[in-house]
Design a protein around this motif. Structure first.
Motif, PDB file in Angstrom:
ATOM      1  N   VAL A 219       4.270  -0.890  -7.272  1.00  0.00           N
ATOM      2  CA  VAL A 219       4.522  -0.118  -6.062  1.00  0.00           C
ATOM      3  C   VAL A 219       3.474   0.987  -5.956  1.00  0.00           C
ATOM      4  CG1 VAL A 219       6.165   1.370  -7.268  1.00  0.00           C
ATOM      5  CG2 VAL A 219       6.256   1.217  -4.777  1.00  0.00           C
ATOM      6  N   ASP A 220       3.040   1.249  -4.719  1.00  0.00           N
ATOM      7  CA  ASP A 220       2.055   2.305  -4.489  1.00  0.00           C
ATOM      8  C   ASP A 220       2.107   2.729  -3.030  1.00  0.00           C
ATOM      9  OD1 ASP A 220       0.173   4.137  -5.130  1.00  0.00           O
ATOM     10  OD2 ASP A 220      -1.532   2.778  -5.074  1.00  0.00           O
ATOM     11  N   PHE A 221       1.516   3.881  -2.737  1.00  0.00           N
ATOM     12  CA  PHE A 221       1.528   4.463  -1.401  1.00  0.00           C
ATOM     13  C   PHE A 221       0.128   4.445  -0.805  1.00  0.00           C
ATOM     14  CE2 PHE A 221       5.248   6.229  -3.436  1.00  0.00           C
ATOM     15  CZ  PHE A 221       6.209   6.250  -2.427  1.00  0.00           C
ATOM     16  N   GLN A 222       0.089   4.345   0.526  1.00  0.00           N
ATOM     17  CA  GLN A 222      -1.142   4.490   1.309  1.00  0.00           C
ATOM     18  C   GLN A 222      -0.868   5.414   2.481  1.00  0.00           C
ATOM     19  OE1 GLN A 222      -1.969   0.068   1.761  1.00  0.00           O
ATOM     20  NE2 GLN A 222      -4.062   0.838   1.755  1.00  0.00           N
ATOM     21  N   PHE A 223      -1.956   5.918   3.053  1.00  0.00           N
ATOM     22  CA  PHE A 223      -1.814   6.836   4.177  1.00  0.00           C
ATOM     23  C   PHE A 223      -2.775   6.439   5.294  1.00  0.00           C
ATOM     24  CE2 PHE A 223      -0.371   9.160   0.492  1.00  0.00           C
ATOM     25  CZ  PHE A 223       0.781   9.809   0.940  1.00  0.00           C
ATOM     26  N   ASP A 224      -2.311   6.621   6.528  1.00  0.00           N
ATOM     27  CA  ASP A 224      -3.132   6.441   7.716  1.00  0.00           C
ATOM     28  C   ASP A 224      -2.670   7.479   8.723  1.00  0.00           C
ATOM     29  OD1 ASP A 224      -4.372   4.930  10.186  1.00  0.00           O
ATOM     30  OD2 ASP A 224      -5.105   3.895   8.405  1.00  0.00           O
ATOM     31  N   ALA A 225      -3.049   7.327   9.987  1.00  0.00           N
ATOM     32  CA  ALA A 225      -2.653   8.295  11.009  1.00  0.00           C
ATOM     33  C   ALA A 225      -2.641   7.621  12.365  1.00  0.00           C
ATOM     34  CB  ALA A 225      -3.581   9.508  11.011  1.00  0.00           C
ATOM     35  N   THR A 226      -1.816   8.120  13.259  1.00  0.00           N
ATOM     36  CA  THR A 226      -1.812   7.658  14.645  1.00  0.00           C
ATOM     37  C   THR A 226      -2.839   8.459  15.436  1.00  0.00           C
ATOM     38  OG1 THR A 226       0.044   9.179  15.041  1.00  0.00           O
ATOM     39  CG2 THR A 226       0.575   6.871  14.597  1.00  0.00           C
ATOM     40  N   THR A 227      -3.046   8.055  16.684  1.00  0.00           N
ATOM     41  CA  THR A 227      -4.101   8.677  17.504  1.00  0.00           C
ATOM     42  C   THR A 227      -3.825  10.156  17.788  1.00  0.00           C
ATOM     43  OG1 THR A 227      -2.956   7.839  19.471  1.00  0.00           O
ATOM     44  CG2 THR A 227      -4.763   6.508  18.579  1.00  0.00           C
ATOM     45  N   ASP A 228      -2.562  10.574  17.661  1.00  0.00           N
ATOM     46  CA  ASP A 228      -2.260  11.995  17.893  1.00  0.00           C
ATOM     47  C   ASP A 228      -2.455  12.836  16.643  1.00  0.00           C
ATOM     48  OD1 ASP A 228      -0.197  11.021  16.408  1.00  0.00           O
ATOM     49  OD2 ASP A 228       1.403  11.554  17.818  1.00  0.00           O
ATOM     50  N   ASP A 239       4.871  -8.424  -6.200  1.00  0.00           N
ATOM     51  CA  ASP A 239       5.154  -9.141  -7.445  1.00  0.00           C
ATOM     52  C   ASP A 239       3.828  -9.499  -8.095  1.00  0.00           C
ATOM     53  OD1 ASP A 239       5.693 -11.227  -9.365  1.00  0.00           O
ATOM     54  OD2 ASP A 239       7.659 -11.467  -8.442  1.00  0.00           O
ATOM     55  N   GLU A 240       3.576  -9.010  -9.299  1.00  0.00           N
ATOM     56  CA  GLU A 240       2.266  -9.186  -9.914  1.00  0.00           C
ATOM     57  C   GLU A 240       1.973 -10.643 -10.282  1.00  0.00           C
ATOM     58  OE1 GLU A 240       1.459  -6.620 -13.153  1.00  0.00           O
ATOM     59  OE2 GLU A 240       1.504  -4.789 -11.939  1.00  0.00           O
ATOM     60  N   HIS A 241       2.972 -11.467 -10.475  1.00  0.00           N
ATOM     61  CA  HIS A 241       2.712 -12.854 -10.864  1.00  0.00           C
ATOM     62  C   HIS A 241       2.429 -13.729  -9.648  1.00  0.00           C
ATOM     63  CE1 HIS A 241       2.840 -16.393 -13.448  1.00  0.00           C
ATOM     64  NE2 HIS A 241       3.547 -16.985 -12.487  1.00  0.00           N
ATOM     65  N   THR A 242       3.254 -13.653  -8.631  1.00  0.00           N
ATOM     66  CA  THR A 242       3.075 -14.511  -7.444  1.00  0.00           C
ATOM     67  C   THR A 242       2.191 -13.870  -6.390  1.00  0.00           C
ATOM     68  OG1 THR A 242       5.040 -13.611  -6.343  1.00  0.00           O
ATOM     69  CG2 THR A 242       5.356 -15.484  -7.836  1.00  0.00           C
ATOM     70  N   ARG A 243       1.868 -12.604  -6.535  1.00  0.00           N
ATOM     71  CA  ARG A 243       1.061 -11.827  -5.571  1.00  0.00           C
ATOM     72  C   ARG A 243       1.779 -11.637  -4.226  1.00  0.00           C
ATOM     73  NH1 ARG A 243      -1.481 -12.913  -9.918  1.00  0.00           N
ATOM     74  NH2 ARG A 243      -3.740 -12.675 -10.082  1.00  0.00           N
ATOM     75  N   GLU A 244       3.056 -11.923  -4.164  1.00  0.00           N
ATOM     76  CA  GLU A 244       3.802 -11.755  -2.912  1.00  0.00           C
ATOM     77  C   GLU A 244       4.006 -10.276  -2.607  1.00  0.00           C
ATOM     78  OE1 GLU A 244       7.150 -14.868  -2.124  1.00  0.00           O
ATOM     79  OE2 GLU A 244       7.134 -14.424  -4.271  1.00  0.00           O
ATOM     80  N   CYS A 245       3.947  -9.946  -1.334  1.00  0.00           N
ATOM     81  CA  CYS A 245       4.370  -8.619  -0.890  1.00  0.00           C
ATOM     82  C   CYS A 245       5.866  -8.701  -0.611  1.00  0.00           C
ATOM     83  CB  CYS A 245       3.597  -8.194   0.362  1.00  0.00           C
ATOM     84  SG  CYS A 245       4.091  -6.582   0.990  1.00  0.00           S
ATOM     85  N   TYR A 312      -3.155  -4.827  -9.501  1.00  0.00           N
ATOM     86  CA  TYR A 312      -2.645  -5.772  -8.505  1.00  0.00           C
ATOM     87  C   TYR A 312      -2.296  -5.062  -7.198  1.00  0.00           C
ATOM     88  CZ  TYR A 312      -2.337  -9.088 -12.357  1.00  0.00           C
ATOM     89  OH  TYR A 312      -2.637  -9.908 -13.404  1.00  0.00           O
ATOM     90  N   ILE A 313      -1.596  -3.955  -7.297  1.00  0.00           N
ATOM     91  CA  ILE A 313      -1.235  -3.237  -6.077  1.00  0.00           C
ATOM     92  C   ILE A 313      -2.451  -2.545  -5.475  1.00  0.00           C
ATOM     93  CG2 ILE A 313      -0.584  -1.105  -7.272  1.00  0.00           C
ATOM     94  CD1 ILE A 313       1.150  -2.690  -4.210  1.00  0.00           C
TER      95      ILE A 313
END
Length: 371
Positions: A219-228, A239-245, A312-313
């Motif tokens: 598990v990990d976090f990312q950040f972005d922003a909206t136009t405002d 899942d680190e084995h199957t690479r599924e989100c 993996y993440i």
């Protein structure tokens, strides 16, 4: 009607010798010229050019003049070839297409003949005059080229290797070399972004291995922003084995309680993992997460400043950033949720993963026998 006669150097010298004999007998120049059947202008031109020479000397002089003219022409051709080589692109022209373009460029800029331009570039004239198959109405690869253009437009950050496996999956009978060649001819190259190099010191701490599905979640976090300018916080669970989100959240702010609710929702379908791998951020290294994990889930925190230990993440986040976030401008939180959720669904069920033998993560998970 008689045609004009061209005299050889030997004939000119012989006639000049005869003219000297006639002049010695007291004849004037006009009579001598009538006797030799030449004009006075020609006689004086011969006298200036060949006067005092014997027949062998005149022949040798003519040969030298001819050789000198040949050398001048060769020098001019060499200088022109040198200018032509400077005009075309540097390096070797390995493909007929590049040679064809170089020939057209030389003919346009230097005003040289096609024969000369082909000789300089090493292009066969028959190849130059024959249109490539891609420029003819009967192009056998026209349908495949159109499919590749549509594919690249739908997935601008996917390369030819993934296109090859998707083409085979859709029934195209083609090998990877042809896909690569057509991909380059259509100009569908994916720009490479320069990555930063991370320097760190590894530790001897043993790493938990994901040798079966549902063994390790990352598990990990990312950040972005909206136009405002307002932030968008994204959490992803892989899942680190199957690479599924397995799931995730897209919110303005995500607390530990909200993350625990999402983990419980996923666990109702898949069960709880043996290990939850993450960094030691405030939402993860807190009492709420410790109470949730209890004795059923082991919390594996990576050392500070070493994100590659959660590779993996981190790799998944890189794909999200490269193929989704960098290509989309969000004007609202709702739009961000829809776009990111749709991309994760495509990641699981459509996007082929190279580490899984170019299978989709969902397809690999369905056929996986590691338990």
């Amino acid at each position: 009607m008689s045609t004009r006669k061209r005299h050889t150097p030997e004939q000119v010298v012989r006639k000049l010798t005869q003219a000297d004999q006639l002049l010695a007998q007291g004849r004037d120049v006009a009579d001598v010229c009538r006797e030799l059947q030449v004009t006075e202008a020609t006689y004086y031109r011969w006298r200036n050019q060949f006067g005092g020479l014997k027949a062998d000397d005149a022949k040798r002089l003519k040969d030298l003049e001819r050789e000198n003219a040949t050398l001048k022409r060769l020098l001019a051709d060499a200088e022109l070839e040198k200018a032509a080589l400077k005009e075309i692109a540097k390096g070797k022209l390995l493909s007929p297409q590049r040679r064809r373009a170089a020939v057209h460029h030389l003919m346009t800029i230097l005003r040289v003949s096609e024969r000369f331009a082909c000789r300089v570039t090493g292009q066969h004239r028959g190849t130059q005059r024959r249109l490539p198959a891609a420029q003819t109405p009967a192009d056998p690869d026209a349908a495949l080229r159109a499919w590749l253009r549509t594919y690249a437009k739908a997935h601008p950050r996917w390369g030819f290797r993934r296109a090859y496996h998707d083409a085979r999956g859709e029934g195209w009978t083609v090998n990877h070399k042809k896909i690569q060649r057509l991909w380059r001819e259509e100009g569908l190259r994916v720009p490479q972004r320069r990555r930063r190099k991370h320097l760190g010191v590894s530790t001897a701490e043993p790493q938990v291995r994901a040798d079966a599905p549902n063994r390790i979640w990352a598990v990990d976090f990312q950040f972005d922003a909206t136009t405002d300018g307002r932030p968008v916080k994204i959490v992803s669970i892989v899942d680190e084995h199957t690479r599924e989100c397995l799931g995730g959240l897209v919110e303005r702010s995500i607390t530990a309680d909200r993350l625990v609710d999402e983990l419980d929702r996923i666990a109702l379908v898949r069960g709880y993992p043996a290990v939850l791998r993450s960094d030691n951020g405030p939402e993860l290294a807190c009492a709420t997460m410790r109470d949730w994990a209890g004795e059923r889930v082991d919390l594996a925190f990576i050392p500070p400043g070493q994100p590659w230990r959660n590779g993996y993440i981190e790799s998944f986040n890189g794909r999200v950033r490269d193929e989704c976030l960098n290509l989309t401008q969000f004007w609202s939180l709702t739009q961000a949720r829809v776009v990111i959720t749709d991309w994760k669904t495509e990641y699981n069920h459509v996007r082929r993963h190279s580490a899984l033998g170019y299978q989709t993560p969902a397809g690999y998970a369905a056929a996986c026998t590691h338990r």
